[in-house]
Design a protein around this motif. Structure first.
Motif, PDB file in Angstrom:
ATOM      1  N   THR A   1      -2.817 -11.824  11.041  1.00 52.64           N
ATOM      2  CA  THR A   1      -3.237 -11.900   9.644  1.00 52.64           C
ATOM      3  C   THR A   1      -4.741 -12.095   9.527  1.00 52.64           C
ATOM      4  OG1 THR A   1      -1.095 -12.867   9.081  1.00 52.64           O
ATOM      5  CG2 THR A   1      -2.834 -13.071   7.446  1.00 52.64           C
ATOM      6  N   GLY A   2      -5.309 -12.959  10.391  1.00 51.07           N
ATOM      7  CA  GLY A   2      -6.751 -13.172  10.358  1.00 51.07           C
ATOM      8  C   GLY A   2      -7.520 -11.905  10.661  1.00 51.07           C
ATOM      9  N   MET A   3      -7.069 -11.146  11.649  1.00 49.70           N
ATOM     10  CA  MET A   3      -7.740  -9.890  11.992  1.00 49.70           C
ATOM     11  C   MET A   3      -7.540  -8.844  10.896  1.00 49.70           C
ATOM     12  SD  MET A   3      -9.421 -10.080  14.866  1.00 49.70           S
ATOM     13  CE  MET A   3      -9.885 -11.726  14.309  1.00 49.70           C
ATOM     14  N   ALA A   4      -6.374  -8.820  10.267  1.00 54.33           N
ATOM     15  CA  ALA A   4      -6.131  -7.858   9.188  1.00 54.33           C
ATOM     16  C   ALA A   4      -7.121  -8.056   8.046  1.00 54.33           C
ATOM     17  CB  ALA A   4      -4.698  -7.993   8.670  1.00 54.33           C
ATOM     18  N   ALA A   5      -7.480  -9.317   7.790  1.00 51.59           N
ATOM     19  CA  ALA A   5      -8.402  -9.606   6.693  1.00 51.59           C
ATOM     20  C   ALA A   5      -9.867  -9.371   7.073  1.00 51.59           C
ATOM     21  CB  ALA A   5      -8.216 -11.052   6.230  1.00 51.59           C
ATOM     22  N   HIS A   6     -10.193  -9.469   8.358  1.00 50.32           N
ATOM     23  CA  HIS A   6     -11.609  -9.476   8.750  1.00 50.32           C
ATOM     24  C   HIS A   6     -11.962  -8.504   9.871  1.00 50.32           C
ATOM     25  CE1 HIS A   6     -12.271 -13.073   6.334  1.00 50.32           C
ATOM     26  NE2 HIS A   6     -11.224 -13.634   6.899  1.00 50.32           N
ATOM     27  N   LEU A   7     -11.093  -7.588  10.235  1.00 55.15           N
ATOM     28  CA  LEU A   7     -11.324  -6.770  11.415  1.00 55.15           C
ATOM     29  C   LEU A   7     -12.647  -5.993  11.381  1.00 55.15           C
ATOM     30  CD1 LEU A   7     -10.392  -5.827  14.159  1.00 55.15           C
ATOM     31  CD2 LEU A   7      -8.962  -4.103  13.045  1.00 55.15           C
ATOM     32  N   PRO A   8     -12.952  -5.226  10.312  1.00 59.07           N
ATOM     33  CA  PRO A   8     -14.241  -4.507  10.327  1.00 59.07           C
ATOM     34  C   PRO A   8     -15.434  -5.451  10.488  1.00 59.07           C
ATOM     35  CG  PRO A   8     -12.820  -3.676   8.585  1.00 59.07           C
ATOM     36  CD  PRO A   8     -12.168  -4.925   9.107  1.00 59.07           C
ATOM     37  N   ARG A   9     -15.348  -6.598   9.860  1.00 62.21           N
ATOM     38  CA  ARG A   9     -16.441  -7.577   9.933  1.00 62.21           C
ATOM     39  C   ARG A   9     -16.625  -8.097  11.364  1.00 62.21           C
ATOM     40  NH1 ARG A   9     -16.054 -13.247   6.760  1.00 62.21           N
ATOM     41  NH2 ARG A   9     -18.160 -14.020   7.122  1.00 62.21           N
ATOM     42  N   VAL A  10     -15.518  -8.360  12.048  1.00 63.59           N
ATOM     43  CA  VAL A  10     -15.592  -8.835  13.433  1.00 63.59           C
ATOM     44  C   VAL A  10     -16.197  -7.766  14.334  1.00 63.59           C
ATOM     45  CG1 VAL A  10     -14.193  -9.467  15.442  1.00 63.59           C
ATOM     46  CG2 VAL A  10     -13.690 -10.469  13.235  1.00 63.59           C
ATOM     47  N   LEU A  11     -15.783  -6.528  14.123  1.00 65.86           N
ATOM     48  CA  LEU A  11     -16.296  -5.438  14.954  1.00 65.86           C
ATOM     49  C   LEU A  11     -17.801  -5.244  14.759  1.00 65.86           C
ATOM     50  CD1 LEU A  11     -13.408  -2.841  14.507  1.00 65.86           C
ATOM     51  CD2 LEU A  11     -13.815  -4.370  16.443  1.00 65.86           C
ATOM     52  N   GLU A  12     -18.250  -5.371  13.512  1.00 69.31           N
ATOM     53  CA  GLU A  12     -19.691  -5.278  13.256  1.00 69.31           C
ATOM     54  C   GLU A  12     -20.442  -6.424  13.920  1.00 69.31           C
ATOM     55  OE1 GLU A  12     -21.133  -4.123   9.304  1.00 69.31           O
ATOM     56  OE2 GLU A  12     -19.031  -3.810   8.743  1.00 69.31           O
ATOM     57  N   ALA A  13     -19.854  -7.626  13.877  1.00 71.31           N
ATOM     58  CA  ALA A  13     -20.499  -8.773  14.519  1.00 71.31           C
ATOM     59  C   ALA A  13     -20.606  -8.580  16.029  1.00 71.31           C
ATOM     60  CB  ALA A  13     -19.715 -10.050  14.208  1.00 71.31           C
ATOM     61  N   ALA A  14     -19.674  -7.792  16.583  1.00 69.77           N
ATOM     62  CA  ALA A  14     -19.694  -7.533  18.025  1.00 69.77           C
ATOM     63  C   ALA A  14     -20.634  -6.398  18.401  1.00 69.77           C
ATOM     64  CB  ALA A  14     -18.289  -7.217  18.512  1.00 69.77           C
ATOM     65  N   GLY A  15     -21.273  -5.756  17.415  1.00 71.99           N
ATOM     66  CA  GLY A  15     -22.260  -4.732  17.713  1.00 71.99           C
ATOM     67  C   GLY A  15     -21.921  -3.338  17.257  1.00 71.99           C
ATOM     68  N   ALA A  16     -20.741  -3.133  16.666  1.00 75.20           N
ATOM     69  CA  ALA A  16     -20.385  -1.814  16.165  1.00 75.20           C
ATOM     70  C   ALA A  16     -21.093  -1.557  14.841  1.00 75.20           C
ATOM     71  CB  ALA A  16     -18.879  -1.704  15.975  1.00 75.20           C
ATOM     72  N   SER A  17     -21.408  -0.292  14.565  1.00 76.27           N
ATOM     73  CA  SER A  17     -21.964   0.052  13.259  1.00 76.27           C
ATOM     74  C   SER A  17     -20.867  -0.017  12.213  1.00 76.27           C
ATOM     75  CB  SER A  17     -22.544   1.468  13.292  1.00 76.27           C
ATOM     76  OG  SER A  17     -21.507   2.427  13.458  1.00 76.27           O
ATOM     77  N   THR A  18     -21.266  -0.017  10.935  1.00 80.43           N
ATOM     78  CA  THR A  18     -20.277  -0.065   9.863  1.00 80.43           C
ATOM     79  C   THR A  18     -19.312   1.108   9.956  1.00 80.43           C
ATOM     80  OG1 THR A  18     -21.834  -1.191   8.405  1.00 80.43           O
ATOM     81  CG2 THR A  18     -19.956  -0.088   7.361  1.00 80.43           C
ATOM     82  N   ARG A  19     -19.849   2.290  10.223  1.00 80.97           N
ATOM     83  CA  ARG A  19     -19.003   3.481  10.339  1.00 80.97           C
ATOM     84  C   ARG A  19     -18.045   3.365  11.525  1.00 80.97           C
ATOM     85  NH1 ARG A  19     -21.364   9.697  10.471  1.00 80.97           N
ATOM     86  NH2 ARG A  19     -19.321  10.759  10.513  1.00 80.97           N
ATOM     87  N   GLU A  20     -18.546   2.889  12.650  1.00 81.85           N
ATOM     88  CA  GLU A  20     -17.689   2.721  13.833  1.00 81.85           C
ATOM     89  C   GLU A  20     -16.614   1.665  13.575  1.00 81.85           C
ATOM     90  OE1 GLU A  20     -20.914   3.706  17.407  1.00 81.85           O
ATOM     91  OE2 GLU A  20     -20.683   1.655  16.629  1.00 81.85           O
ATOM     92  N   ALA A  21     -16.990   0.592  12.881  1.00 79.20           N
ATOM     93  CA  ALA A  21     -16.035  -0.481  12.617  1.00 79.20           C
ATOM     94  C   ALA A  21     -14.896   0.006  11.723  1.00 79.20           C
ATOM     95  CB  ALA A  21     -16.751  -1.665  11.968  1.00 79.20           C
ATOM     96  N   ILE A  22     -15.218   0.746  10.676  1.00 81.96           N
ATOM     97  CA  ILE A  22     -14.183   1.238   9.761  1.00 81.96           C
ATOM     98  C   ILE A  22     -13.282   2.257  10.463  1.00 81.96           C
ATOM     99  CG2 ILE A  22     -13.790   2.567   7.657  1.00 81.96           C
ATOM    100  CD1 ILE A  22     -16.327   1.253   6.527  1.00 81.96           C
ATOM    101  N   ALA A  23     -13.901   3.146  11.253  1.00 76.55           N
ATOM    102  CA  ALA A  23     -13.112   4.148  11.985  1.00 76.55           C
ATOM    103  C   ALA A  23     -12.173   3.474  12.979  1.00 76.55           C
ATOM    104  CB  ALA A  23     -14.034   5.118  12.693  1.00 76.55           C
ATOM    105  N   ALA A  24     -12.668   2.447  13.661  1.00 75.40           N
ATOM    106  CA  ALA A  24     -11.834   1.750  14.636  1.00 75.40           C
ATOM    107  C   ALA A  24     -10.703   0.988  13.947  1.00 75.40           C
ATOM    108  CB  ALA A  24     -12.694   0.790  15.460  1.00 75.40           C
ATOM    109  N   ALA A  25     -11.010   0.314  12.826  1.00 73.57           N
ATOM    110  CA  ALA A  25      -9.992  -0.464  12.117  1.00 73.57           C
ATOM    111  C   ALA A  25      -8.843   0.415  11.625  1.00 73.57           C
ATOM    112  CB  ALA A  25     -10.626  -1.208  10.950  1.00 73.57           C
ATOM    113  N   ALA A  26      -9.143   1.673  11.319  1.00 75.96           N
ATOM    114  CA  ALA A  26      -8.104   2.588  10.840  1.00 75.96           C
ATOM    115  C   ALA A  26      -7.077   2.909  11.918  1.00 75.96           C
ATOM    116  CB  ALA A  26      -8.751   3.882  10.340  1.00 75.96           C
ATOM    117  N   LEU A  27      -7.363   2.568  13.180  1.00 73.72           N
ATOM    118  CA  LEU A  27      -6.453   2.873  14.278  1.00 73.72           C
ATOM    119  C   LEU A  27      -5.365   1.821  14.474  1.00 73.72           C
ATOM    120  CD1 LEU A  27      -9.032   4.089  16.955  1.00 73.72           C
ATOM    121  CD2 LEU A  27      -7.552   5.501  15.526  1.00 73.72           C
TER     122      LEU A  27
END
Length: 385
Positions: A218-244
């Motif tokens: 549940t925590g990742m569902a609410a914040h996954l793109p944000r976590v990925l960006e914090a880890a160094g992914a771009s916004t576009r990469e984070a959204i594309a990855a979260a869709a998987l």
């Protein structure tokens, strides 16, 4: 096969119009009702709490009478809650709507569906449970785009009303027509009125393990793109990855059905808790360019954990009082889910991508709990003694 298809479809509808609804409609509802999104998510958390409190009683009812009427009633309550939400003139009515939806969630999401299959198939329900999760795994894939499109085209109010109509015209007929009507035997009635479900070591361990797993989910569902960006992914990469996440869940469930059915469900459950920490280690160690592998591993773990929530109690304890047992085991998970988005938000604000160390530790604690559960616990009388 028609029963699995019908129940999988009705579950897809139930999840898409409740659990996956709030992420899309929270902002427009807050603007319309002159309140904050925090208030909207607080109402949703209250709905999760209500569903948790109802779980054991709902499971007990399904143990006695089967799930046909319970799931049919959930469609009526989903429709009533969504129509109330669509007509909300104030935050007070919006809260009332989410409370009604919370009751519907208690009667109509996975635990009730799994209990229904356990009542029909007994201890051979594993393949049926996997089947409906394969179908309902697309709930976010279907629900988020449809709700977003509806909000943009006709507004959130008409979108909520459309989901209500779908429950009345699709979900209700599927549950009432396809699911068999079942009668309670004298033994089943007695067992449900006086359920013999001791809270032994195995129950406590499984309750903790499932709660820990769903907190991270549940925590990742609410914040996954944000976590990925914090880890160094771009916004576009984070959204594309979260869709998987959705496709990864379904793919993992398919692999579980094809290759893991020969093993005890505890094996799958243990593997599911390893997926997130392995992905987090890759992401934190090698950088944001591994956002997609992390998301695939995280989604695969979620997908298998959902199946394990239904199959592990059935394999470990058997089908007697199965619905009631699911309700007891699911209550801590739903209560923990209610606070997970806020807790992970604070962790991300404080530690950035380091929040993944916390989520990984929680998953590993769930792994230890699953490893401590024996494939067959002591008989109930021994456990009580």
């Amino acid at each position: 096969m028609s029963l699995i298809a019908a129940l999988g479809t009705s579950q897809t509808l139930a999840w898409a119009s409740s659990y996956y609804l709030v992420a899309i409609v929270a902002d427009p509802i807050a603007r319309d009702l002159s309140t904050s999104t925090t208030v909207i998510f607080a109402a949703f958390s209250a709905a999760l709490m209500i569903s948790a409190l109802l779980g054991p009683r709902v499971g007990r009812t399904i143990d006695v009478f089967g799930g046909r009427e319970v799931l049919g009633l959930s469609n009526l309550l989903f429709a009533a809650g969504l129509l109330t939400l669509a007509a909300s003139p104030s935050p007070f009515v919006m809260w009332l709507a989410w409370l009604i939806i919370g009751v519907a969630m208690g009667l109509g999401l996975y635990d009730a569906a799994f209990a229904t299959l356990g009542r029909i198939y007994g201890e051979s329900a594993r393949s049926a449970i996997t089947g409906i999760t394969l179908i309902a795994g697309f709930a976010s894939t279907v629900g988020w785009p449809l709700t977003s499109w509806g909000d943009a085209a006709v507004g959130w109010r008409y979108t909520c009303a459309a989901w209500a109509v779908a429950h009345l015209c699709l979900g209700l007929p599927l549950n009432l027509i396809i699911l068999p009507r079942q009668r309670a035997s004298g033994g089943q009635t007695h067992g449900a009125n006086n359920p013999h479900v001791p809270m032994d070591r195995a129950m406590w361990l499984l309750g903790f393990a499932f709660a820990a797993g769903w907190v991270v989910s549940t925590g990742m569902a609410a914040h996954l793109p944000r976590v990925l960006e914090a880890a160094g992914a771009s916004t576009r990469e984070a959204i594309a990855a979260a869709a998987l996440v959705g496709p990864a869940q379904v793919a993992a469930r398919l692999l579980e059905a094809l290759f893991m059915s020969r093993y005890h469900p505890l094996v799958s459950a243990r593997l599911s808790t390893l997926a997130h920490p392995v992905g987090a280690g890759l992401l934190l160690g090698l950088g944001g360019w591994l956002a997609m592998p992390f998301t695939l591993l995280h989604g695969a773990g979620n997908g298998i954990l959902t199946i394990a929530r239904g199959t592990v109690p059935l394999a470990v304890f058997g089908s007697v009082n199965y619905g009631y047992r699911l309700g007891l085991l699911g209550a801590p998970a739903r209560i923990a889910q209610a606070g997970a988005p806020l807790a992970f938000g604070v962790l991300i604000e404080t530690y950035g991508s380091g929040a993944l160390l916390w989520s990984s530790a929680i998953c590993l604690s769930a792994l230890l709990a699953f490893c401590a559960v024996h494939e067959k616990p002591s008989p109930p009388d021994e456990a009580l003694g």
